[in-house]
Enzyme design. Sequence first.
Site, PDB file in Angstrom:
ATOM      1  N   ASP A 151      58.836  22.818  21.890  1.00 36.31           N
ATOM      2  CA  ASP A 151      58.300  21.546  21.374  1.00 36.31           C
ATOM      3  C   ASP A 151      59.456  20.714  20.789  1.00 36.31           C
ATOM      4  O   ASP A 151      60.309  21.252  20.101  1.00 36.31           O
ATOM      5  CB  ASP A 151      57.296  21.810  20.233  1.00 36.31           C
ATOM      6  CG  ASP A 151      56.116  22.654  20.701  1.00 36.31           C
ATOM      7  OD1 ASP A 151      55.743  22.519  21.878  1.00 36.31           O
ATOM      8  OD2 ASP A 151      55.619  23.468  19.903  1.00 36.31           O
TER       9      ASP A 151
ATOM     10  N   ASP B  89      59.140  17.682  10.793  1.00 36.97           N
ATOM     11  CA  ASP B  89      59.000  19.136  10.968  1.00 36.97           C
ATOM     12  C   ASP B  89      60.076  19.865  10.187  1.00 36.97           C
ATOM     13  O   ASP B  89      59.838  20.827   9.459  1.00 36.97           O
ATOM     14  CB  ASP B  89      59.220  19.491  12.461  1.00 36.97           C
ATOM     15  CG  ASP B  89      57.954  19.396  13.275  1.00 36.97           C
ATOM     16  OD1 ASP B  89      58.020  19.563  14.499  1.00 36.97           O
ATOM     17  OD2 ASP B  89      56.898  19.150  12.658  1.00 36.97           O
TER      18      ASP B  89
ATOM     19  N   GLU C 189      56.780  28.826  11.897  1.00 34.13           N
ATOM     20  CA  GLU C 189      56.738  28.441  13.305  1.00 34.13           C
ATOM     21  C   GLU C 189      58.084  27.911  13.766  1.00 34.13           C
ATOM     22  O   GLU C 189      58.438  28.012  14.926  1.00 34.13           O
ATOM     23  CB  GLU C 189      55.656  27.384  13.562  1.00 34.13           C
ATOM     24  CG  GLU C 189      55.579  27.029  15.051  1.00 34.13           C
ATOM     25  CD  GLU C 189      54.672  25.866  15.380  1.00 34.13           C
ATOM     26  OE1 GLU C 189      54.459  25.005  14.531  1.00 34.13           O
ATOM     27  OE2 GLU C 189      54.161  25.858  16.513  1.00 34.13           O
ATOM     28  N   GLU C 190      58.852  27.368  12.838  1.00 30.68           N
ATOM     29  CA  GLU C 190      60.114  26.736  13.212  1.00 30.68           C
ATOM     30  C   GLU C 190      61.288  27.706  13.276  1.00 30.68           C
ATOM     31  O   GLU C 190      62.417  27.294  13.557  1.00 30.68           O
ATOM     32  CB  GLU C 190      60.438  25.605  12.220  1.00 30.68           C
ATOM     33  CG  GLU C 190      59.428  24.457  12.220  1.00 30.68           C
ATOM     34  CD  GLU C 190      59.369  23.722  13.571  1.00 30.68           C
ATOM     35  OE1 GLU C 190      58.299  23.206  13.906  1.00 30.68           O
ATOM     36  OE2 GLU C 190      60.403  23.698  14.283  1.00 30.68           O
TER      37      GLU C 190
ATOM     38  N   ASP D 123      52.983  27.474   9.121  1.00 32.26           N
ATOM     39  CA  ASP D 123      53.293  26.428  10.098  1.00 32.26           C
ATOM     40  C   ASP D 123      53.566  25.183   9.263  1.00 32.26           C
ATOM     41  O   ASP D 123      52.641  24.602   8.710  1.00 32.26           O
ATOM     42  CB  ASP D 123      52.092  26.229  11.036  1.00 32.26           C
ATOM     43  CG  ASP D 123      52.411  25.213  12.123  1.00 32.26           C
ATOM     44  OD1 ASP D 123      51.569  25.068  13.038  1.00 32.26           O
ATOM     45  OD2 ASP D 123      53.467  24.560  12.041  1.00 32.26           O
TER      46      ASP D 123
ATOM     47  N   LEU E  86      54.419  22.007   9.674  1.00 36.62           N
ATOM     48  CA  LEU E  86      53.822  20.709   9.974  1.00 36.62           C
ATOM     49  C   LEU E  86      53.205  20.765  11.371  1.00 36.62           C
ATOM     50  O   LEU E  86      53.846  20.476  12.371  1.00 36.62           O
ATOM     51  CB  LEU E  86      54.851  19.587   9.869  1.00 36.62           C
ATOM     52  CG  LEU E  86      54.260  18.220   9.527  1.00 36.62           C
ATOM     53  CD1 LEU E  86      53.516  18.250   8.200  1.00 36.62           C
ATOM     54  CD2 LEU E  86      55.347  17.168   9.468  1.00 36.62           C
ATOM     55  N   ASP E  87      51.924  21.174  11.386  1.00 40.24           N
ATOM     56  CA  ASP E  87      51.241  21.318  12.669  1.00 40.24           C
ATOM     57  C   ASP E  87      50.727  19.961  13.149  1.00 40.24           C
ATOM     58  O   ASP E  87      50.252  19.151  12.359  1.00 40.24           O
ATOM     59  CB  ASP E  87      50.066  22.281  12.502  1.00 40.24           C
ATOM     60  CG  ASP E  87      49.303  22.416  13.802  1.00 40.24           C
ATOM     61  OD1 ASP E  87      49.749  23.169  14.676  1.00 40.24           O
ATOM     62  OD2 ASP E  87      48.299  21.698  13.955  1.00 40.24           O
TER      63      ASP E  87
ATOM     64  N   GLU F  67      48.430  30.186  12.615  1.00 41.76           N
ATOM     65  CA  GLU F  67      47.440  29.160  12.937  1.00 41.76           C
ATOM     66  C   GLU F  67      46.046  29.790  13.006  1.00 41.76           C
ATOM     67  O   GLU F  67      45.208  29.576  12.135  1.00 41.76           O
ATOM     68  CB  GLU F  67      47.800  28.444  14.247  1.00 41.76           C
ATOM     69  CG  GLU F  67      49.023  27.533  14.104  1.00 41.76           C
ATOM     70  CD  GLU F  67      49.496  26.903  15.410  1.00 41.76           C
ATOM     71  OE1 GLU F  67      49.259  27.474  16.486  1.00 41.76           O
ATOM     72  OE2 GLU F  67      50.115  25.819  15.348  1.00 41.76           O
TER      73      GLU F  67
HETATM   74  P1  P6P Z   1      46.981  19.708  23.377  1.00 45.59           P
HETATM   75  C1  P6P Z   1      49.669  20.205  18.177  1.00 45.59           C
HETATM   76  O1  P6P Z   1      50.784  20.088  19.041  1.00 45.59           O
HETATM   77  C2  P6P Z   1      49.004  21.544  18.466  1.00 45.59           C
HETATM   78  O2  P6P Z   1      49.883  22.594  18.262  1.00 45.59           O
HETATM   79  C3  P6P Z   1      47.765  21.693  17.586  1.00 45.59           C
HETATM   80  O3  P6P Z   1      47.903  21.049  16.362  1.00 45.59           O
HETATM   81  C4  P6P Z   1      46.674  21.071  18.436  1.00 45.59           C
HETATM   82  O4  P6P Z   1      45.400  21.648  18.190  1.00 45.59           O
HETATM   83  C5  P6P Z   1      47.142  21.375  19.855  1.00 45.59           C
HETATM   84  O5  P6P Z   1      48.553  21.554  19.810  1.00 45.59           O
HETATM   85  C6  P6P Z   1      46.822  20.231  20.806  1.00 45.59           C
HETATM   86  O6  P6P Z   1      47.242  20.664  22.091  1.00 45.59           O
HETATM   87  O7  P6P Z   1      47.387  20.557  24.545  1.00 45.59           O
HETATM   88  O8  P6P Z   1      45.498  19.400  23.382  1.00 45.59           O
HETATM   89  O9  P6P Z   1      47.816  18.467  23.150  1.00 45.59           O
END
Ligand code: P6P
Length: 333
Positions: free
Chosen positions: A65, A71, A94-95, A116, A118-119, A276
Amino acid sequence: MKETSVVTLARHVVEEERKHPEATGAFSDIIHDIALAAKVISRKVNMAGLVDILGRTGETNLHGDSVQKLDVFADEVIFKAMDHTGHLCCMASEEHPEVIPIPERFPRGKYVLLYDPLDGSTNIDVNVSIGTIFSIHRKVSDGDHGCLDDCLQVGSRQLAAGYVVYGSSTMLVYTSGAGVYGFTLDPSIGEFLLSHPNIRIPEEASRTYSINESNHPRWRPAQKRYMDHLKAQGDLSSRYIGSLVADFHRTLLKGGIFMYPADSKSPKGKLRLLYEASPLAFICREAGGAATDGRRNILDLKPTELHQKVPLYIGSKDLVDKAGDFLSGDSEI
Ligand code: P6P
């Protein structure tokens, strides 16, 4: 003197601690330190459009990512809020690809923090709610330093779990196994105030299903059949923000189901078990809901890798159980 209705996070945690005579106060300190980190991150997130921290650092994290500056900032803020306290034996983020040790110059403690930072960070530039997720375990390994075994614990052994959602307001929601409590940040005094005591996932009709339907061509037949079933019920609205913490927060408060299934491109789904699915599953169970990988309780899954992924079905128990009925025959899970 009228009984004050203003209950700060600090007061709530102390009052919860008094219910446990054996408590040492370490857990209260950890929650306080996480809240401090959340306030610092919230301030930066709310200024993101004004300060040069939007956009990408040009780097990517271990999952490929693109890493956004917020982040990196959030990850550092949490680490520095926690590294010196003497309550943790190690952390995992996560990082970071590996377990994060406590610097030698600081004392170590008997807890583990998985987070995590900054999700949903891909939503930063478009001003969509994002969040921090955290999970706290007790150290299980011998010796002074924490290690991978302390991180790879089954979700049912969590001591506490929570998230911070940076949205129209900043809310911290956590459980330590005795109910789920939501606190809203009053930035004018810098305090998280109890706004949602004892959250229970509702059964009422304003429920939603939440899934990225663009992945439909990649879903397994059982997933497609379950979606057809949900739609045929006619009593659920579709909502998908694309930010796990925001989608889960709405599901927790309004009821419904959030799904990130396994599919032909992601046979283990996209979301991570340790920081998560597992913490959100603990919160959801404590609020009367449920969380599975389509068949097994998320809280029963023994992790084997720090960043392992897992399909996630989480929300109202009746809807999660029904998903299991459709998917249980799917041997590929
Ligand atoms: P998609 C954000 O990148 C994430 O990790 C979660 O927060 C979110 O639920 C999911 O990915 C969204 O993924 O494939 O729908 O864009």
